[in-house]
Enzyme design. Structure first.
Site, short mmCIF file in Angstrom:
data_model
loop_
_atom_site.label_atom_id
_atom_site.label_comp_id
_atom_site.label_asym_id
_atom_site.label_seq_id
_atom_site.Cartn_x
_atom_site.Cartn_y
_atom_site.Cartn_z
N LYS A 1 0.83 -1.21 0.00
CA LYS A 1 0.00 0.00 0.00
C LYS A 1 0.87 1.26 0.00
CE LYS A 1 0.47 1.53 4.41
NZ LYS A 1 0.62 2.93 4.88
N THR B 1 -4.11 5.70 2.78
CA THR B 1 -2.80 6.20 2.38
C THR B 1 -2.77 6.70 0.95
OG1 THR B 1 -0.44 5.68 2.67
CG2 THR B 1 -1.77 4.06 1.52
#
Length: 335
Positions: A190, A247
């Site tokens: 991620k 994120t």
């Protein structure tokens, strides 16, 4: 019942936020720092002025350079950046107490070995209980006590459940999983995808492009996690989709902001030189590319980030190469 004792290895923003949370959960907390001056200031001023300024540290939290203070604990949270975890553990391995769980809070894949953090811990500490804490959490919000949910993965269900009870509160909600590998791979990738999302924002390519990138990035993450032994459902949970959403859109993300700066035309080396904190996705991009090749998994977005962030590839040419890939069925395994 005796008071819980929790050790924290690492004195950055996330380590400080977790230390504050552990005090809220009723523990006596010791943080291990390499910077003796910072430790002294934290104890005197009740603030981590370098990494989490403006946040008051609670009573029950002590910063120290003495590993013995930190390792005499019911559990130890490892919050050193992934690329430095092996070195950090090596300095304290001979003092680790038998049976004390190590909770990995770093997200990444070791650059020179391709190892997940669980493997790094076992290489250095041997047969200790290991758990992984990961999910959509910004340090500033956790430190402020705002609501958050995340995943705590441990292969031993009883130990995992005990750790959930040890650190969880009403506003900090760990959900147990046994899928350590899936949680680790999701947490590492991620960060790479967040850089790509930031590039999209920095180049003003639009919300459609970002939605497409995040979705196809999730497909890449899922393919590698499953190839390495993780479970598909983990990637749809807090450690996967949840953390990816945060994120790839949150301005507090170091990886996202790094991507934005790249997209605006800054050089990777200049961006990194201006930062105090580690931008983990840059290192992990190289690791992911190597690991994906080993497992025979196509990861065009992650490879593109690696080329731009680590090899100075031209950004526009790299994006054009992604956009001219052949059309495929959406659910095709190797899309």
């Amino acid at each position: 019942m005796s008071e819980k004792r929790i050790g924290i290895v690492g004195g950055g923003a996330w380590g400080t936020a977790l230390a504050i949370q552990a005090v809220r959960a009723g523990a006596q907390v010791h943080m291990l720092l390499r910077d003796g001056d910072l430790a002294a200031r934290m104890n005197e001023t009740r603030e981590n002025d370098l990494y989490l300024p403006g946040v008051k540290l609670p009573n029950g939290l002590t910063a120290t350079r003495n590993p013995d203070d930190v390792l005499q604990a019911d559990a130890v949270l490892l919050v050193t950046p992934a690329q430095f975890l092996r070195e950090s553990l090596g300095a304290i391995a001979n003092k680790w107490q038998q049976g004390v769980p190590a909770i990995i809070c770093a997200k990444g894949i070791e650059k020179h070995t391709g190892a997940l953090m669980e493997n790094v811990v076992r290489d250095v500490l041997g047969d200790v209980p290991v758990a992984v804490l990961s999910g959509p959490t910004f340090a500033q919000e956790v430190a402020a006590g705002l609501p958050a949910a995340l995943t705590l993965a441990c292969r031993d269900r009883e130990i995992g459940k005990n750790l959930v009870d040890m650190i969880g509160t009403a506003s900090f909600r760990p959900y147990y999983s046994s899928d350590v590998t899936g949680v680790e791979v999701a947490g590492a990738i991620k960060n790479v995808l967040a850089i790509a999302s930031g590039v999209v924002a920095g180049m003003k390519l639009g919300d459609n492009a970002r939605a497409a990138l995040v979705t196809r990035g999730l497909a890449e993450m899922s393919r590698l996690a499953i190839a390495m032994g993780g479970r598909a459902e983990t990637l749809m949970g807090l450690a996967g989709l949840g953390d990816l959403m945060l994120t790839c859109t949150g301005t507090l993300s170091r990886n996202y902001s790094f991507g934005v700066a790249l997209g605006e035309g800054q050089k990777a080396t200049d961006i990194l030189a201006s930062r105090r904190s580690v931008t983990e996705g840059v290192h992990t991009a190289a690791s992911v590319s190597a690991v994906a090749e080993k497992y025979g998994v196509e990861m065009p977005i992650c490879n593109a980030v690696n080329q731009v962030a680590n090899h100075e590839a031209a950004l526009r040419d790299t994006i054009d190469a992604l956009l001219t890939r052949p059309f495929r069925d959406e659910q095709e395994a190797r899309l």
